[in-house]
Design an enzyme around this catalytic site. Sequence first.
Site, PDB file in Angstrom:
ATOM      1  CG  HIS A 108      75.951  78.556  57.512  1.00 56.25           C
ATOM      2  ND1 HIS A 108      75.420  79.816  58.352  1.00 56.25           N
ATOM      3  CD2 HIS A 108      75.640  77.694  58.453  1.00 56.25           C
ATOM      4  CE1 HIS A 108      74.923  79.217  59.261  1.00 56.25           C
ATOM      5  NE2 HIS A 108      74.985  78.014  59.377  1.00 56.25           N
ATOM      6  CG  ASN A 109      78.113  78.929  61.314  1.00 54.70           C
ATOM      7  OD1 ASN A 109      77.846  80.179  61.293  1.00 54.70           O
ATOM      8  ND2 ASN A 109      77.371  78.033  61.976  1.00 54.70           N
ATOM      9  CD  GLU A 118      77.486  83.003  59.682  1.00 52.65           C
ATOM     10  OE1 GLU A 118      76.564  83.630  60.482  1.00 52.65           O
ATOM     11  OE2 GLU A 118      77.316  82.191  58.886  1.00 52.65           O
ATOM     12  CD  GLU A 120      75.473  84.930  64.106  1.00 52.16           C
ATOM     13  OE1 GLU A 120      75.482  84.095  65.349  1.00 52.16           O
ATOM     14  OE2 GLU A 120      75.188  84.168  63.312  1.00 52.16           O
ATOM     15  CG  HIS A 132      77.831  77.391  65.990  1.00 52.68           C
ATOM     16  ND1 HIS A 132      76.973  76.258  65.919  1.00 52.68           N
ATOM     17  CD2 HIS A 132      77.057  78.446  65.675  1.00 52.68           C
ATOM     18  CE1 HIS A 132      75.933  76.559  65.390  1.00 52.68           C
ATOM     19  NE2 HIS A 132      76.051  78.084  65.414  1.00 52.68           N
ATOM     20  CG  ASP A 191      78.975  83.047  63.801  1.00 44.85           C
ATOM     21  OD1 ASP A 191      78.844  83.822  62.830  1.00 44.85           O
ATOM     22  OD2 ASP A 191      78.416  82.068  64.030  1.00 44.85           O
TER      23      ASP A 191
END
Length: 498
Positions: free
Chosen positions: A111-112, A141, A190, A156, A143
């Site tokens: 995650h992230n 991931e 994302e 983020h 973003d």
Amino acid sequence: MKKGKAPSSRRAQIQHLYQCYTSGQTTLPACALLKFLHKEQMELTANEETAESLIDRYEIEETARESRSMTFEGFLRYMESKDCCVFDQAHTSVYQRMDQPLTNYFISSSHNTYLTGDQLIGKSHLDNYVWALRKGCRCLEIDCWDGPDMEPVVYHGYTLTTKIFFKDVITTVEQHAFEVSAYPVILSLENHCSREQQEVMAQYLISILGEKLLRIPLDHPTTGDLPSPNKKKVAVAEALSDMVVYTRSVKFISFSHSKDNQNYYENTSIAEKKARKLAKASGADFVQHNQKFLSRIYPAGSRTSSSNYNPQEFWNVGSQLVALNFQSLGLPMDLNDGRFQDNGGCGYVLKPEVLMSCQRSFDPGCSQHGLKPTHLLLKVISGSNLPVPRSGKALDPFVRVEIHGIASDSRRKSTHTVKNNSLSPHWDTDMNFNISVPELCLIRFCVRDQTGLLSSEFVGQYTLPFTSLKKGYRWVPLRSRDGCSLDPASLYVFVWYP
């Protein structure tokens, strides 16, 4: 092995075992070694050839080798070798079928991935992609946001976390993707970029990844307007949407909707709190959903410190992509490392049959009355060379054994504390567990230092799947909080189950 007062040091314990099978002789003949393998190590497929190969591998005294026997020093080398590790060495290579649909696997997921610290002001760094890939992670991931001078950035969003360039992330992934695993890496994008910068992203993916980029045309539409997390609609550039392979992310509606849905390429991304409610209210439906669709679980937004949830609760319902903050150390990452050291550490582990069966409904939240429990005996015998804290004071160690599985199987038991002994603490403690669904379970050995009446500190741990647990007299390697080997620190245990 004959009962009696157990010797205190590891060497003495192994010598006692050796003498039980030499029958008064000075060395251990191959036939007696084979008897030991069958009776104590429960290596039921072992034959005379197996025993002689162990003599060839571990015996260095020429006279003993010629007489096809083993001295105590050879036996000691064998007992402290990988052949006697608690983790089945056959599982250090890929041994499972690797031709199944993605939905049939647990997949190591981050995650992230870019963050080195917390979710609000932490730094973003390329090294975290390298770290995750070297730990066998197969779902990263990224973003993506509009950056200056038409250069998409990764960070983020709506926070003070630092930014790195998208092109640098893709270059790093290309360089390190297949260092430890030959199996596919899933890039979870994302996407918050404008159509123009999405075109730039697409060009970077093509030019940097080249032939490594798997592009399979699908017979379903992926272009058009997709909702972004901030509830606005983002137009997806055709060049980027053309790269969607196998799956696209959609909002979870309900299990009744998924039962009627034939678009098996769709996957759902669900926050941990919602996923936990679904698992509690409709565990069997969640399991069935994950037989057809991919589901990705991610940490709650309230985990601003980048803490993790326990991934076991979502593996229990068959979720494939249980994403964790790889930069955060502790129990959740210990479990993740334990789960994915199986199958050669390739990042893909086949889900057990209990999660894939269409014949029998399975709800991990209910007691499994229809299943005969497996009895597991773990005898924690002793420790060796436990790491001493910086203060130099000897430890007051105890061992906690934890079973992580469905709720009714999850238990933990501890040995007594041994005072002032880091070198060779001796516990000789039996622990008995009854486990309904062993194929879902992880076993965690955790050594702790008793610092007060109700307080203790972490010393080392080792986690492995029940299905990788070897029977008999075995040594347990210990790892630090960040997953590094603490060799020569280890535990000496006896394992038995039907």
